[in-house]
Design a protein around this motif. Sequence first.
Motif, PDB file in Angstrom:
ATOM      1  N   LEU A 157     -14.205 -31.789  43.054  1.00  0.00           N
ATOM      2  CA  LEU A 157     -15.591 -31.345  43.139  1.00  0.00           C
ATOM      3  C   LEU A 157     -16.593 -32.136  43.803  1.00  0.00           C
ATOM      4  O   LEU A 157     -17.408 -31.838  44.790  1.00  0.00           O
ATOM      5  N   GLU A 158     -16.296 -33.270  43.380  1.00  0.00           N
ATOM      6  CA  GLU A 158     -17.277 -34.343  44.210  1.00  0.00           C
ATOM      7  C   GLU A 158     -17.193 -34.724  45.705  1.00  0.00           C
ATOM      8  O   GLU A 158     -17.898 -34.519  46.353  1.00  0.00           O
ATOM      9  N   LYS A 159     -15.869 -34.661  46.044  1.00  0.00           N
ATOM     10  CA  LYS A 159     -15.352 -34.919  47.399  1.00  0.00           C
ATOM     11  C   LYS A 159     -15.600 -33.578  48.279  1.00  0.00           C
ATOM     12  O   LYS A 159     -16.081 -33.596  49.298  1.00  0.00           O
ATOM     13  N   ALA A 160     -15.513 -32.387  47.479  1.00  0.00           N
ATOM     14  CA  ALA A 160     -15.908 -31.160  48.134  1.00  0.00           C
ATOM     15  C   ALA A 160     -17.462 -31.057  48.524  1.00  0.00           C
ATOM     16  O   ALA A 160     -17.583 -30.434  49.641  1.00  0.00           O
ATOM     17  N   MET A 161     -18.151 -31.618  47.979  1.00  0.00           N
ATOM     18  CA  MET A 161     -19.644 -31.725  48.106  1.00  0.00           C
ATOM     19  C   MET A 161     -19.982 -32.317  49.507  1.00  0.00           C
ATOM     20  O   MET A 161     -20.859 -32.187  50.196  1.00  0.00           O
ATOM     21  N   GLU A 162     -18.975 -33.363  49.980  1.00  0.00           N
ATOM     22  CA  GLU A 162     -19.098 -34.092  51.279  1.00  0.00           C
ATOM     23  C   GLU A 162     -19.101 -33.226  52.427  1.00  0.00           C
ATOM     24  O   GLU A 162     -19.684 -33.400  53.579  1.00  0.00           O
ATOM     25  N   VAL A 163     -18.360 -32.197  52.202  1.00  0.00           N
ATOM     26  CA  VAL A 163     -18.349 -31.114  53.362  1.00  0.00           C
ATOM     27  C   VAL A 163     -19.108 -29.738  52.954  1.00  0.00           C
ATOM     28  O   VAL A 163     -18.544 -29.294  51.841  1.00  0.00           O
ATOM     29  N   GLN A 164     -19.808 -29.126  53.492  1.00  0.00           N
ATOM     30  CA  GLN A 164     -20.667 -27.972  52.997  1.00  0.00           C
ATOM     31  C   GLN A 164     -20.303 -26.963  53.999  1.00  0.00           C
ATOM     32  O   GLN A 164     -19.282 -26.774  54.669  1.00  0.00           O
ATOM     33  N   GLY A 165     -21.492 -26.198  54.524  1.00  0.00           N
ATOM     34  CA  GLY A 165     -21.533 -25.138  55.444  1.00  0.00           C
ATOM     35  C   GLY A 165     -20.330 -24.196  54.938  1.00  0.00           C
ATOM     36  O   GLY A 165     -20.273 -23.474  54.006  1.00  0.00           O
ATOM     37  N   GLN A 166     -19.483 -23.936  56.098  1.00  0.00           N
ATOM     38  CA  GLN A 166     -18.506 -22.756  55.861  1.00  0.00           C
ATOM     39  C   GLN A 166     -17.592 -23.161  54.790  1.00  0.00           C
ATOM     40  O   GLN A 166     -17.095 -22.272  54.118  1.00  0.00           O
ATOM     41  N   THR A 167     -17.508 -24.443  54.392  1.00  0.00           N
ATOM     42  CA  THR A 167     -16.495 -24.661  53.218  1.00  0.00           C
ATOM     43  C   THR A 167     -16.925 -24.213  52.036  1.00  0.00           C
ATOM     44  O   THR A 167     -16.191 -23.499  51.370  1.00  0.00           O
ATOM     45  N   LEU A 168     -18.465 -24.397  51.790  1.00  0.00           N
ATOM     46  CA  LEU A 168     -18.826 -23.936  50.700  1.00  0.00           C
ATOM     47  C   LEU A 168     -19.070 -22.291  50.657  1.00  0.00           C
ATOM     48  O   LEU A 168     -18.671 -21.649  49.419  1.00  0.00           O
ATOM     49  N   ASP A 169     -19.173 -21.584  51.733  1.00  0.00           N
ATOM     50  CA  ASP A 169     -18.962 -20.264  51.957  1.00  0.00           C
ATOM     51  C   ASP A 169     -17.820 -19.619  51.390  1.00  0.00           C
ATOM     52  O   ASP A 169     -17.667 -18.893  50.716  1.00  0.00           O
ATOM     53  N   LEU A 170     -16.578 -20.248  51.834  1.00  0.00           N
ATOM     54  CA  LEU A 170     -15.194 -20.073  51.618  1.00  0.00           C
ATOM     55  C   LEU A 170     -14.923 -20.303  50.023  1.00  0.00           C
ATOM     56  O   LEU A 170     -14.217 -19.364  49.633  1.00  0.00           O
ATOM     57  N   MET A 171     -15.448 -21.352  49.728  1.00  0.00           N
ATOM     58  CA  MET A 171     -15.196 -21.673  48.067  1.00  0.00           C
ATOM     59  C   MET A 171     -15.973 -20.567  47.192  1.00  0.00           C
ATOM     60  O   MET A 171     -15.407 -19.901  46.443  1.00  0.00           O
ATOM     61  N   ALA A 172     -17.267 -20.097  47.836  1.00  0.00           N
ATOM     62  CA  ALA A 172     -17.748 -18.988  46.834  1.00  0.00           C
ATOM     63  C   ALA A 172     -17.181 -17.690  47.121  1.00  0.00           C
ATOM     64  O   ALA A 172     -17.279 -16.859  46.047  1.00  0.00           O
ATOM     65  N   GLN A 173     -16.283 -17.472  48.324  1.00  0.00           N
ATOM     66  CA  GLN A 173     -15.795 -16.177  48.267  1.00  0.00           C
ATOM     67  C   GLN A 173     -14.252 -16.348  47.637  1.00  0.00           C
ATOM     68  O   GLN A 173     -13.247 -15.276  47.703  1.00  0.00           O
ATOM     69  N   GLY A 174     -13.788 -17.451  47.171  1.00  0.00           N
ATOM     70  CA  GLY A 174     -12.502 -17.516  46.460  1.00  0.00           C
ATOM     71  C   GLY A 174     -11.650 -17.843  47.414  1.00  0.00           C
ATOM     72  O   GLY A 174     -10.399 -17.737  47.071  1.00  0.00           O
ATOM     73  N   ARG A 175     -11.882 -18.199  48.726  1.00  0.00           N
ATOM     74  CA  ARG A 175     -10.835 -18.365  49.814  1.00  0.00           C
ATOM     75  C   ARG A 175     -10.491 -19.740  50.148  1.00  0.00           C
ATOM     76  O   ARG A 175      -9.787 -20.112  50.853  1.00  0.00           O
ATOM     77  N   LEU A 176     -11.059 -20.715  49.230  1.00  0.00           N
ATOM     78  CA  LEU A 176     -10.814 -22.082  49.082  1.00  0.00           C
ATOM     79  C   LEU A 176     -11.035 -22.755  47.860  1.00  0.00           C
ATOM     80  O   LEU A 176     -12.196 -22.338  47.215  1.00  0.00           O
ATOM     81  N   ASP A 177     -10.130 -23.601  47.511  1.00  0.00           N
ATOM     82  CA  ASP A 177     -10.373 -24.351  46.222  1.00  0.00           C
ATOM     83  C   ASP A 177     -11.208 -25.731  46.513  1.00  0.00           C
ATOM     84  O   ASP A 177     -11.264 -26.335  47.439  1.00  0.00           O
ATOM     85  N   PRO A 178     -11.651 -26.128  45.581  1.00  0.00           N
ATOM     86  CA  PRO A 178     -12.472 -27.548  45.505  1.00  0.00           C
ATOM     87  C   PRO A 178     -11.237 -28.363  46.051  1.00  0.00           C
ATOM     88  O   PRO A 178     -11.774 -29.294  46.903  1.00  0.00           O
ATOM     89  N   GLU A 179     -10.123 -28.364  45.639  1.00  0.00           N
ATOM     90  CA  GLU A 179      -9.206 -29.333  46.155  1.00  0.00           C
ATOM     91  C   GLU A 179      -8.890 -29.319  47.579  1.00  0.00           C
ATOM     92  O   GLU A 179      -8.557 -30.371  48.213  1.00  0.00           O
ATOM     93  N   ASN A 180      -8.839 -28.100  48.063  1.00  0.00           N
ATOM     94  CA  ASN A 180      -8.608 -27.800  49.629  1.00  0.00           C
ATOM     95  C   ASN A 180      -9.982 -28.526  50.319  1.00  0.00           C
ATOM     96  O   ASN A 180      -9.830 -29.135  51.212  1.00  0.00           O
TER      97      ASN A 180
END
Lengths: 330, 358
Positions: A157-180
């Motif tokens: 979760l912490e590392k995922a916050m280092e990349v935002q933008g499209q990454t957060l969008d895809l996570m919100a859509q359930g198309r990417l996990d925090p581990e990814n």
Amino acid sequence: MPLSPYPVDTGGQDGWQGQILEIPLAGLAAAPLSHGRPLEDLVKSIGELGLLRPLWLALDGDGRPLVISGGRRLAALARLGFRKAPCLAPRPGPGQTLACSSFLAALALTDNLGRGLNQAELCLAWDWARKASEPPAWPTLAGLLGFRPGTTRLVALEKAMEVQGQTLDLMAQGRLDPENAALLAAWTPEERALALDLVARTGPSRQNRRQWLEWLDDLRRSGGPGFLAGLLAGPALAAISGPRAEKSAREAIHGLRFPFLSDLARRRREALRDLALPEGLKIELDPDFEDVTTTIGLTFSDKDSLGRLAQKALELSEGQALDALWLLED
Amino acid sequence: MDGRFGRFLVEEEFLGLDLGDQGIPSPPVAPADYPGLGPGDLLVTRHRGSFLRPCPATPRYNCCGLNIFHIGQGCDIGCSYCILSAYLGTEAVIFFGNSLDEGLDELSRHLDGELLGGRDWGSGPRSHRYCTGEFTDSLLLDHRTGISRRLVELFSQRPPFTLELKTKTDSVRHLLGLDHGGRTVISFSVNAPEICAREEPRAARLEARLEAAALAWSRGYPIGLHFDPLVWFPGWEKGYARTVDLIARILDPMALAFVSMGCFRFLPALKAIMRATRPSGLFEAEFVLGGDGKMRYPRPRRRLMYRTVLGLLREVVLPGTRIYLCMESGRVWREVFGHDPGTAGLTGLFRDDGPQGA
């Protein structure tokens, strides 16, 4: 700007209870705890029923009012043209202030958890809670989110916050996990954008997504600077789209990451084809070339066809053909 | 090896042990506390539970039936492929202070037959071989604990059992003067020079290990060699050929009691942890999931590596030297050696009453 007119009764003993105040929307900001949720339904609901629950308020680090629960309601009110919002200000205990604290962070998480956080919001919530509180409170706050401190998930979760933008969008859509997303954090922006584009185009299952990104990460590590971006922008991956996109992408990435195994599989397919097996006789071999078992399946319609297929299977098992399938890698 | 530890933490009940110096008193700890220990920490604590356990084998693979005497866990040698620190989340070394009394008592009782027969470990065949080097390096802390010295003496009186001290150090001098009765094998993990240099940062140099082996053999200790993990890397054939050549130049072939081979393998979930703690190129090779839940090289590659190293070894070892595979299937055994001994047959290699017992 201090919230000077804020009527707080600091003598209260009941901790979280407070007063409801009408605060101008123009002076309110919201803690970033919401991502990727459409507002339409909420706007419609508030328009029809009014605001059923007040917003929760605290003060940010600069003393400005901050909505710690109700960010979407605040946005919906603004869209509806409201000029003020009813806000519930927790009443601090003796010696406490309304500045964001571990207590208020816990309160915010608890209230926001009620709506069910998506993966992006989990990242945002953990990131905000840590910034709003002191380290001794972090294990408790992590526990509210359902994580133990130091676990792989929490680190992701912490590392995922280092990349935002499209990454957060895809996570919100359930198309990417925090581990990814955590894995992507180490990639260059170009590599990340190309990989996310591939994910968006091909819509892989959760398992495929995890595998692909790990395989691509392996390729990135072994190939050096620019190698992965070249692959992702190259003909094997860049052109994949359409109804078979996921399968095609998987085969392509597997072939790039596992050239030896892919070549073995190709040679085995050719060897199987050369056996010219009769219809109704099927040989299944372990795709990892690891197992010792070979499965021969017979599909028959009568005793005669069963006899013929069984005879062929026996001939196969007694000859060299099956061993050759195992040893073709020599 | 001395002086490599930053903090020397000793739980109060073990402060009286002669461990070289007094150490810093430490409150009691449990395994859950180990991740809180930092690299360079050495902790002397109590082991709760049995000191004896079988090798954590998998039924799908042939196992040599090694028995483990559990004196501690962790290692600070820092090999990039090692799962120990990934499991424990620390490079701290933990020594069980009560292994020196309770552990040795349990082992003595066991060897004397009270627990013999595998009743406490299920019905699988067990060898006569006992090793302290499964969860730590057997000789890493010997200069402080002296436990190997006591084990060598214990096993010298307990035929048909044998002790194996497995190490990547060259610390054997303290064992040279002991009356071992030929019941202790000192074994060394060896690898291609490139892998030793790149992936085993604080181990003794390969030549130093082999010279220590030669020194131990000069005092009659049988020697074991473990080619484990065999690592697939560009030029691996030449690398392992250089290692075998070094063995031939430094070590008397008569010294070798056995040689094992095992290819690199790891639990999938540990890949990210191991990568994060010790960057290494080992994980970029092609792997498949094995029957033990670990990632391993595809069978054709393993077979090629085993055949190649076996061919090299057969040029330099005496005929009849026990060479075996660690955790491999019967199929791979047949492809490499032409026969499959099964777990019973492989275990028999390490029993005095087995077909090729010592």
